[in-house]
Write a protein that holds these residues in place. Structure first.
Motif, mmCIF file in Angstrom:
data_model
loop_
_atom_site.group_PDB
_atom_site.id
_atom_site.type_symbol
_atom_site.label_atom_id
_atom_site.label_comp_id
_atom_site.label_asym_id
_atom_site.label_seq_id
_atom_site.Cartn_x
_atom_site.Cartn_y
_atom_site.Cartn_z
ATOM 1 N N THR A 181 37.095 47.252 40.420
ATOM 2 C CA THR A 181 38.052 46.657 41.355
ATOM 3 C C THR A 181 38.006 45.142 41.307
ATOM 4 O O THR A 181 38.883 44.483 41.843
ATOM 5 C CB THR A 181 37.760 47.116 42.795
ATOM 6 O OG1 THR A 181 36.405 46.794 43.118
ATOM 7 C CG2 THR A 181 37.985 48.619 42.933
ATOM 8 N N SER A 182 36.990 44.586 40.653
ATOM 9 C CA SER A 182 36.867 43.137 40.517
ATOM 10 C C SER A 182 36.148 42.838 39.203
ATOM 11 O O SER A 182 35.093 43.405 38.933
ATOM 12 C CB SER A 182 36.076 42.558 41.701
ATOM 13 O OG SER A 182 35.932 41.163 41.553
ATOM 14 N N SER A 184 44.232 35.173 36.585
ATOM 15 C CA SER A 184 43.357 35.225 37.768
ATOM 16 C C SER A 184 44.126 35.726 38.980
ATOM 17 O O SER A 184 45.351 35.640 39.041
ATOM 18 C CB SER A 184 42.784 33.838 38.058
ATOM 19 O OG SER A 184 41.988 33.421 36.976
ATOM 20 N N GLY A 185 43.373 36.239 39.936
ATOM 21 C CA GLY A 185 43.955 36.723 41.177
ATOM 22 C C GLY A 185 44.075 38.236 41.178
ATOM 23 O O GLY A 185 43.486 38.924 40.355
ATOM 24 N N LEU A 186 44.873 38.741 42.126
ATOM 25 C CA LEU A 186 45.054 40.182 42.264
ATOM 26 C C LEU A 186 46.065 40.659 41.236
ATOM 27 O O LEU A 186 47.202 40.199 41.210
ATOM 28 C CB LEU A 186 45.527 40.532 43.672
ATOM 29 C CG LEU A 186 45.675 42.022 43.964
ATOM 30 C CD1 LEU A 186 44.322 42.712 43.896
ATOM 31 C CD2 LEU A 186 46.304 42.240 45.328
ATOM 32 N N ASN A 187 45.649 41.555 40.349
ATOM 33 C CA ASN A 187 46.520 42.148 39.334
ATOM 34 C C ASN A 187 46.814 43.585 39.735
ATOM 35 O O ASN A 187 45.910 44.324 40.116
ATOM 36 C CB ASN A 187 45.845 42.127 37.963
ATOM 37 C CG ASN A 187 45.885 40.760 37.319
ATOM 38 O OD1 ASN A 187 46.699 40.507 36.452
ATOM 39 N ND2 ASN A 187 44.999 39.861 37.740
ATOM 40 N N ARG A 188 48.082 43.999 39.618
ATOM 41 C CA ARG A 188 48.492 45.363 39.962
ATOM 42 C C ARG A 188 48.996 46.038 38.690
ATOM 43 O O ARG A 188 49.889 45.519 38.023
ATOM 44 C CB ARG A 188 49.574 45.320 41.033
ATOM 45 C CG ARG A 188 49.038 44.708 42.328
ATOM 46 C CD ARG A 188 50.130 44.239 43.256
ATOM 47 N NE ARG A 188 50.912 45.356 43.776
ATOM 48 C CZ ARG A 188 51.933 45.184 44.618
ATOM 49 N NH1 ARG A 188 52.280 43.986 45.019
ATOM 50 N NH2 ARG A 188 52.608 46.233 45.040
ATOM 51 N N ARG A 240 44.850 48.226 41.837
ATOM 52 C CA ARG A 240 44.715 46.777 42.039
ATOM 53 C C ARG A 240 43.327 46.326 41.586
ATOM 54 O O ARG A 240 42.324 46.926 41.956
ATOM 55 C CB ARG A 240 44.929 46.418 43.511
ATOM 56 C CG ARG A 240 46.306 46.803 43.976
ATOM 57 C CD ARG A 240 46.500 46.518 45.443
ATOM 58 N NE ARG A 240 47.846 46.905 45.842
ATOM 59 C CZ ARG A 240 48.483 46.380 46.878
ATOM 60 N NH1 ARG A 240 47.887 45.466 47.643
ATOM 61 N NH2 ARG A 240 49.699 46.773 47.171
ATOM 62 N N VAL A 241 43.307 45.257 40.793
ATOM 63 C CA VAL A 241 42.059 44.708 40.282
ATOM 64 C C VAL A 241 42.067 43.193 40.497
ATOM 65 O O VAL A 241 43.029 42.516 40.100
ATOM 66 C CB VAL A 241 41.881 45.023 38.771
ATOM 67 C CG1 VAL A 241 40.581 44.433 38.258
ATOM 68 C CG2 VAL A 241 41.929 46.520 38.527
ATOM 69 N N GLN A 242 41.022 42.695 41.117
ATOM 70 C CA GLN A 242 40.886 41.252 41.337
ATOM 71 C C GLN A 242 40.219 40.638 40.104
ATOM 72 O O GLN A 242 39.132 41.039 39.708
ATOM 73 C CB GLN A 242 40.033 40.981 42.595
ATOM 74 C CG GLN A 242 39.863 39.529 42.941
ATOM 75 C CD GLN A 242 41.143 38.914 43.494
ATOM 76 O OE1 GLN A 242 41.955 39.602 44.112
ATOM 77 N NE2 GLN A 242 41.328 37.640 43.273
ATOM 78 N N VAL A 243 40.872 39.649 39.513
ATOM 79 C CA VAL A 243 40.323 38.951 38.342
ATOM 80 C C VAL A 243 39.868 37.580 38.790
ATOM 81 O O VAL A 243 40.648 36.796 39.319
ATOM 82 C CB VAL A 243 41.361 38.861 37.199
ATOM 83 C CG1 VAL A 243 40.777 38.104 36.018
ATOM 84 C CG2 VAL A 243 41.820 40.243 36.782
ATOM 85 N N GLU A 244 38.574 37.295 38.615
ATOM 86 C CA GLU A 244 37.998 36.021 39.058
ATOM 87 C C GLU A 244 38.093 34.979 37.970
ATOM 88 O O GLU A 244 37.830 35.232 36.848
ATOM 89 C CB GLU A 244 36.517 36.223 39.440
ATOM 90 C CG GLU A 244 36.310 37.309 40.479
ATOM 91 C CD GLU A 244 36.906 36.999 41.834
ATOM 92 O OE1 GLU A 244 37.077 35.798 42.151
ATOM 93 O OE2 GLU A 244 37.232 37.916 42.578
#
Length: 199
Positions: free
Chosen positions: A120-121, A175-179, A195-199
């Motif tokens: 998820t991240s 970066s950010g929230l990817n759907r 949804r996956v958060q990319v840092e």
């Protein structure tokens, strides 16, 4: 020539050999220490080394994976039977031969794509593992899509469906929230979004 002179001459030819061997041993020891230090620093940077007690503590805090027992089915569906919410496997289909079986209606899940993201991240360009089930979608090729500006846009990844299941990984530097979702372009059937958060 005396014995002492002869001994000194013989010892003189032995000294450079001994000195050379000692120098080689010193160099080997130095190189070994340097390589050992580099390996130690590298393993700590990669997180391979650590305190055994903290690793044991982390392992006990992580959730464990429960996999229900395997039950062979007689249906032409997936080769595994998934457990229901109460933890019991679903009842197997009738064992009548296919030709004598009356026509059956499709199950509510037939044709629906279920998508899951393992992570998820993640960091930039780290693997995002996608898995899922596509009942009745044997042999289909699914297109991965990402929501960009409110529009589902094709991502450079496709996934073949085998045994009504699929899995792959993707990477992104956005970066950010990817759907993400997957879609069967042949039928227009799309999955749920993940949804996956990319840092």
């Amino acid at each position: 020539m005396t014995d002492d002179e002869e001994h000194e001459r013989g010892g003189g030819t032995l000294r450079p050999v001994v000195s050379g061997l000692l120098a080689l041993a010193a160099v080997a020891l130095t190189v070994g220490l340097v390589l050992g230090g580099v390996a130690l620093v590298g393993s700590e940077m990669l997180g391979l080394a650590g305190d055994d007690s903290s690793a044991a503590g982390d392992a006990s805090n992580q959730e464990s994976l429960y996999l229900p027992p395997f039950h062979k089915t007689t249906d032409n569906g997936p080769a595994i039977t998934l457990a229901t919410e109460d933890g019991q496997p679903t009842a197997p289909q009738s064992t009548q031969p296919e030709q004598s079986r009356p026509s059956r209606s499709k199950s509510p899940d037939t044709g629906r794509i279920s998508l899951q993201a393992v992570e998820t991240s993640v960091g930039n360009f780290e693997h995002i593992d996608l898995t899922g089930v596509y009942p009745g979608g044997e042999g289909a090729v699914l297109q991965v899509q990402r929501l960009e500006g409110g529009v589902w846009t094709d991502f450079e990844a496709t996934i073949p469906v085998s045994n009504e299941t699929f899995s792959t990984y993707i990477q992104t530097g956005v970066s950010g929230l990817n759907r993400f979702r997957v879609i069967d372009n042949a039928t227009g059937v799309a999955s749920n979004e993940v949804r996956v958060q990319v840092e």
